[in-house]
Design an enzyme around this catalytic site. Structure first.
Site, short mmCIF file in Angstrom:
data_model
loop_
_atom_site.label_atom_id
_atom_site.label_comp_id
_atom_site.label_asym_id
_atom_site.label_seq_id
_atom_site.Cartn_x
_atom_site.Cartn_y
_atom_site.Cartn_z
CG PHE A 32 -1.87 1.22 1.17
CD1 PHE A 32 -3.02 1.18 0.41
CD2 PHE A 32 -1.57 2.39 1.86
CE1 PHE A 32 -3.87 2.29 0.33
CE2 PHE A 32 -2.40 3.50 1.79
CZ PHE A 32 -3.56 3.45 1.03
CE LYS A 50 -0.94 5.58 7.67
NZ LYS A 50 -0.54 4.93 6.41
CG ASP A 77 5.70 3.55 1.92
OD1 ASP A 77 5.76 4.26 2.95
OD2 ASP A 77 4.65 3.40 1.25
C1 LIG Z 1 -0.78 5.25 4.95
C2 LIG Z 1 0.27 4.84 4.01
C3 LIG Z 1 0.49 5.52 2.81
C4 LIG Z 1 -0.39 6.64 2.32
O1 LIG Z 1 -0.38 7.72 3.17
P1 LIG Z 1 -1.54 8.85 3.03
O2 LIG Z 1 -1.13 9.88 4.03
O3 LIG Z 1 -2.84 8.18 3.36
O4 LIG Z 1 -1.50 9.34 1.64
C5 LIG Z 1 1.55 5.10 2.01
N1 LIG Z 1 2.34 4.09 2.38
C6 LIG Z 1 2.17 3.42 3.53
C7 LIG Z 1 3.11 2.33 3.90
C8 LIG Z 1 1.12 3.76 4.38
O5 LIG Z 1 0.93 3.07 5.51
#
Ligand SMILES: *Cc1c(COP(=O)(O)O)cnc(C)c1O
Length: 399
Positions: A135, A249, A220
């Site tokens: 994700f 986050k 990420d």
């Molecule tokens: C939440 C998340 C995203 C996306 O972040 P947003 O602030 O919702 O755009 C991308 N990568 C990872 C691993 C995430 O947990």
């Protein structure tokens, strides 16, 4: 449904199945709904509330900066932005920072940076190898990089240049690498995909492969970063260094922010290549600086590691006692409880009734990601609630 929930259904796009609870106040790990019911919040705004609800550090940083300067745009210099960038660089293996407002934007920036690097250094290579079940966000490019077809199909055509291989499979990355490949993009632990923890040597072998063929490793760390897994960044536990890293986050304790970081050798943006009106605004970067400084000064990541071991023991004991639990997996304060069947939504509802907010990260799995400042007593209380819920579900199953 409460009045607010009815109004929401009238005025809002329906983009998500919300839990039927309207939170109106929070303090630390606790939150209260509009009926006055108290909860332990192990969702923590999807792992954003690193210091819990309304931590004094967050409140005073917000108030201080709101009184001084809120928004200036990226067209002029701003002190909080530089301080946060310096703190990030001094505490990571990366050399340069770009600030934006969310995780998806940070990933968009990472993809653009990798493509530009490929253009200049790899004969126009632009393809990014990504993982199934990954994700990375909901914009067109980031959802294409993600590994969930359900999120993509309604929005075709999608941007080209992404290939997918199974997570935790270095051989598959090797096979997928070609002349067009400029980077590999993975989460150190897949968060939204179900808290999938790869083999201990996965990132090290990925790093070795990227070095061997001269492509970039993008990590990420939007969910795993800023202490969540028991070190400031997850990569530190795996003995590797990424070329590019994304954060969001938990970085500013619940205030919206995203960050793209890169090593000097691939920090190839020049003026005009990238930008963001709100990105790096004084308000969010001052809160980010204050939260990150607190996390580093108090050595919260090593406390997370300790609390994580405590939680792991408690969860493994749950798994031992409950036939309904087929697996528990995670690291630090990011865990999933895998259930024998699609029971997560029901278990989540029962937990909420008992005063614990968690989420059904998959139809078969609950996810726990409390604020990093959670106490062992609060961890115990949450596990006791889950224990009780599992016992009820097992009783129902037995009829
Ligand atoms: C939440 C998340 C995203 C996306 O972040 P947003 O602030 O919702 O755009 C991308 N990568 C990872 C691993 C995430 O947990």
């Amino acid at each position: 449904m409460t009045d607010w929930q009815q109004l929401e259904s009238r005025y809002f796009f329906s983009t998500v199945k919300r839990q039927p609870v309207t939170l109106v106040r929070g303090e630390g790990v606790r939150a209260w709904d509009d009926q006055g019911k108290e909860y332990l919040d192990f969702l923590a705004g999807i792992a954003c509330l690193s210091l819990g609800h309304c931590h004094p550090v967050v409140i005073s940083a917000l108030a201080e900066q709101a009184n001084a300067l809120i928004q200036v745009s990226h067209l002029v210099y701003s002190v909080p932005q530089v301080r946060l960038a310096q703190l990030l660089v001094e505490n990571s293996c990366l050399d340069r920072v770009f600030f934006c407002n969310s995780g998806a934007e940070a990933i968009e920036g990472a993809i653009k940076l990798a493509r530009k690097w490929g253009r200049e250094n790899k004969d126009g290579a632009y393809e990014v190898i990504c993982a199934e079940n990954a994700f990375h966000g909901r914009t067109l490019a980031t959802l294409t990089a993600g590994g969930t077809d359900k999120y993509k199909l309604p929005f075709v055509p999608l941007p080209p240049g992404f290939v997918h291989v199974p997570f935790d499979d270095v051989e598959a990355v090797r096979k997928a690498t070609g002349a067009k490949t400029c980077a590999v993009l993975v989460e150190p632990i897949q968060g939204e995909g179900g808290v999938n923890v790869p083999a201990d040597d996965y990132l090290r072998r990925l790093r070795a492969w990227c070095d061997e063929v001269g492509i970039l490793l993008i990590l990420d760390e939007i969910q795993t970063g800023v202490g969540r897994t028991g070190s400031l960044f997850a990569y530190q536990q795996y003995g590797v260094e990424p070329d590019i890293m994304t954060l969001a986050k938990g970085l500013a304790g619940g205030v919206p922010i995203g960050a793209l970081l890169a090593k000097e050798h691939c920090a190839v943006f020049v003026p005009g290549d990238h930008g963001s009106t709100f990105g790096g605004n004084p308000l969010c970067t001052h809160v980010g600086y204050s939260v990150l400084k607190y996390i580093i000064d108090k050595d919260i990541p090593s406390q997370v590691a300790k609390k994580g071991q405590h939680l792991e023991r408690r969860l493994r004991s749950l798994a031992d006692r409950h036939p309904l639990v087929t697996e528990v997996r995670g690291r630090g304060l990011l865990w999933a409880i895998e259930l024998d069947g699609e029971l997560a939504e029901r278990a989540m509802g029962m937990c909420r009734e008992e005063g614990l907010i968690v989420n059904n990260v998959k139809p078969t799995a609950l996810r726990l990601m409390p604020p990093l400042v959670v106490s062992e007593e609060e961890l115990d209380r949450a596990v006791e609630i889950i224990d009780k819920v599992l016992a009820k579900l097992e009783e129902e199953k037995r009829g």
